[in-house]
Design a protein around this motif. Structure first.
Motif, PDB file in Angstrom:
ATOM      1  N   UNK A 176       0.815  -1.213   0.000  1.00 31.20           N
ATOM      2  CA  UNK A 176       0.000   0.000   0.000  1.00 31.20           C
ATOM      3  C   UNK A 176       0.849   1.263   0.000  1.00 31.20           C
ATOM      4  N   UNK A 177       1.910   1.286   0.789  1.00 26.04           N
ATOM      5  CA  UNK A 177       2.736   2.479   0.881  1.00 26.04           C
ATOM      6  C   UNK A 177       3.559   2.709  -0.390  1.00 26.04           C
ATOM      7  N   UNK A 178       4.009   1.655  -1.044  1.00 22.81           N
ATOM      8  CA  UNK A 178       4.748   1.820  -2.304  1.00 22.81           C
ATOM      9  C   UNK A 178       3.856   2.457  -3.369  1.00 22.81           C
ATOM     10  N   UNK A 179       2.605   2.014  -3.422  1.00 20.84           N
ATOM     11  CA  UNK A 179       1.656   2.624  -4.357  1.00 20.84           C
ATOM     12  C   UNK A 179       1.359   4.054  -3.950  1.00 20.84           C
ATOM     13  N   UNK A 180       1.241   4.292  -2.656  1.00 17.04           N
ATOM     14  CA  UNK A 180       0.973   5.644  -2.157  1.00 17.04           C
ATOM     15  C   UNK A 180       2.111   6.595  -2.506  1.00 17.04           C
ATOM     16  N   UNK A 181       3.337   6.110  -2.440  1.00 15.72           N
ATOM     17  CA  UNK A 181       4.498   6.933  -2.790  1.00 15.72           C
ATOM     18  C   UNK A 181       4.457   7.322  -4.266  1.00 15.72           C
ATOM     19  N   UNK A 182       4.050   6.392  -5.121  1.00 11.23           N
ATOM     20  CA  UNK A 182       3.917   6.696  -6.551  1.00 11.23           C
ATOM     21  C   UNK A 182       2.885   7.795  -6.774  1.00 11.23           C
ATOM     22  N   UNK A 183       1.743   7.639  -6.119  1.00 14.12           N
ATOM     23  CA  UNK A 183       0.666   8.610  -6.280  1.00 14.12           C
ATOM     24  C   UNK A 183       1.057   9.976  -5.719  1.00 14.12           C
ATOM     25  N   UNK A 184       1.779   9.978  -4.612  1.00 20.80           N
ATOM     26  CA  UNK A 184       2.231  11.239  -4.013  1.00 20.80           C
ATOM     27  C   UNK A 184       3.159  11.983  -4.967  1.00 20.80           C
ATOM     28  N   UNK A 185       4.063  11.260  -5.615  1.00 22.30           N
ATOM     29  CA  UNK A 185       4.995  11.877  -6.568  1.00 22.30           C
ATOM     30  C   UNK A 185       4.265  12.469  -7.770  1.00 22.30           C
ATOM     31  N   UNK A 186       3.097  11.899  -8.074  1.00 21.56           N
ATOM     32  CA  UNK A 186       2.292  12.406  -9.188  1.00 21.56           C
ATOM     33  C   UNK A 186       1.366  13.549  -8.767  1.00 21.56           C
ATOM     34  N   UNK A 187       1.458  13.945  -7.509  1.00 20.95           N
ATOM     35  CA  UNK A 187       0.675  15.076  -7.025  1.00 20.95           C
ATOM     36  C   UNK A 187      -0.755  14.757  -6.632  1.00 20.95           C
ATOM     37  N   UNK A 188      -1.059  13.479  -6.428  1.00 19.65           N
ATOM     38  CA  UNK A 188      -2.417  13.086  -6.033  1.00 19.65           C
ATOM     39  C   UNK A 188      -2.711  13.562  -4.619  1.00 19.65           C
ATOM     40  N   UNK A 189      -3.897  14.110  -4.412  1.00 18.08           N
ATOM     41  CA  UNK A 189      -4.302  14.556  -3.081  1.00 18.08           C
ATOM     42  C   UNK A 189      -4.292  13.382  -2.104  1.00 18.08           C
ATOM     43  N   UNK A 190      -3.949  13.675  -0.840  1.00 14.34           N
ATOM     44  CA  UNK A 190      -3.786  12.605   0.129  1.00 14.34           C
ATOM     45  C   UNK A 190      -5.053  11.786   0.325  1.00 14.34           C
ATOM     46  N   UNK A 229       4.974  16.658   2.609  1.00 13.34           N
ATOM     47  CA  UNK A 229       6.399  16.878   2.379  1.00 13.34           C
ATOM     48  C   UNK A 229       6.916  15.956   1.275  1.00 13.34           C
ATOM     49  N   UNK A 230       6.477  14.725   1.306  1.00 12.99           N
ATOM     50  CA  UNK A 230       6.905  13.763   0.284  1.00 12.99           C
ATOM     51  C   UNK A 230       6.394  14.187  -1.082  1.00 12.99           C
ATOM     52  N   UNK A 231       5.141  14.608  -1.156  1.00 16.04           N
ATOM     53  CA  UNK A 231       4.543  14.997  -2.429  1.00 16.04           C
ATOM     54  C   UNK A 231       5.157  16.274  -2.994  1.00 16.04           C
ATOM     55  N   UNK A 232       5.640  17.152  -2.115  1.00 21.61           N
ATOM     56  CA  UNK A 232       6.206  18.424  -2.579  1.00 21.61           C
ATOM     57  C   UNK A 232       7.670  18.322  -2.978  1.00 21.61           C
ATOM     58  N   UNK A 233       8.204  17.112  -2.975  1.00 22.46           N
ATOM     59  CA  UNK A 233       9.565  16.930  -3.455  1.00 22.46           C
ATOM     60  C   UNK A 233      10.496  16.252  -2.492  1.00 22.46           C
ATOM     61  N   UNK A 234      10.064  16.057  -1.258  1.00 19.67           N
ATOM     62  CA  UNK A 234      10.935  15.425  -0.279  1.00 19.67           C
ATOM     63  C   UNK A 234      11.224  13.975  -0.595  1.00 19.67           C
TER      64      UNK A 234
END
Length: 257
Positions: A207-221, A250-255
């Motif tokens: 779940x978290x690996x998929x969440x990281x992908x979505x976060x990098x794509x700018x998907x809302x939490x 923070x992760x989604x904004x580039x961290x």
């Protein structure tokens, strides 16, 4: 019962959970509060680790209410004693649980003496019951294992199932054990032995690996949380920070890059 009885408190109000833990003399009852959850979603995710004998469940919670949780839990944990907590203006709503094997209903605000009496009755039931269903499961496991052995092996079949279905918010060890015909305790041991990870850790990693992908794509939490099977954003946020070491924003904004 000789062993300590395990209790879980499921309520979206932290103050209510804190009061429940502090108000009762658990040790005198031979009990211990071993876990708590702020939503039905969180409870489903951690219940296999907590392994409660008794669960106090608030009827009104976001994302998965007490009725939905009770429906799911009673189908997977036939020996779990569920005590529904409800405000008086929600009592008619709580009556929807009548068809479910709920041990008792308690009106909020609850009184210490009444809670203690309910717990004493629950303790008596637990003392009378024996886990015959678990014994029968253990006895049939070798045959079941052979059915799923195949070329891939039973654990690999389960891994593939999880990869394809991790978006299901009700997925947990008990569901998979029932689906593939194992007891939860056996599957837990086998899964850890074969993969080196606890079942809940493996599922959370997917779940978290998929969440990281979505976060990098700018998907809302809140959209990501729902997409990966943890639609409770507060619980998702804690899981994400624990796994990545940083907040979702923070992760989604580039961290995370």
């Amino acid at each position: 019962m000789n062993r300590t009885i395990r209790v879980m408190v499921i309520d979206d109000e932290e103050s209510a959970r804190r009061l429940m833990k502090a108000a009762i003399k658990w040790d005198e009852l031979g009990m211990e509060v071993v876990g708590e959850a702020a939503s039905g979603i969180e409870a489903i995710n951690i219940i296999d680790e907590v392994r409660p004998d008794i669960a106090f469940v608030d009827i009104s919670m976001p994302f998965m209410d007490g009725i939905e949780f009770t429906q799911t839990a009673t189908s997977r944990y036939p020996n779990l004693i569920i005590i529904i907590m409800t405000a008086i203006d929600q009592f008619e709503y709580a009556r929807k649980c009548v068809s479910l094997p709920v041990f008792d209903y308690m009106l909020k605000p609850m009184v210490r003496d009444e809670i203690t009496k309910v717990l004493e009755r629950a303790k008596e039931r637990l003392s009378r019951e024996k886990d015959y269903w678990e014994e029968s499961k253990e006895a049939s496991e070798k045959e079941t294992l052979a059915d799923y052995q195949g070329d891939a092996g039973s654990t690999e079949v389960i891994e593939k199932y999880l990869e394809e279905n991790f978006r299901d918010s009700t997925l947990n060890l008990a569901f998979i054990a029932q689906h593939f015909g194992f007891s939860s305790s056996y599957l837990s041991r086998k899964f850890k032995a074969d993969t080196g990870k606890k079942f809940v850790e493996y599922l959370n990693e997917l779940r978290m690996k998929k969440a990281m992908e979505l976060a990098k794509n700018g998907t809302k939490m809140y959209l990501t949380a729902s997409e990966v099977g943890i639609p409770d954003p507060n619980y998702f946020s804690r899981c994400f920070k624990k796994y990545t070491g940083m907040s979702y924003s923070d992760y989604a904004s580039g961290g995370g890059r």
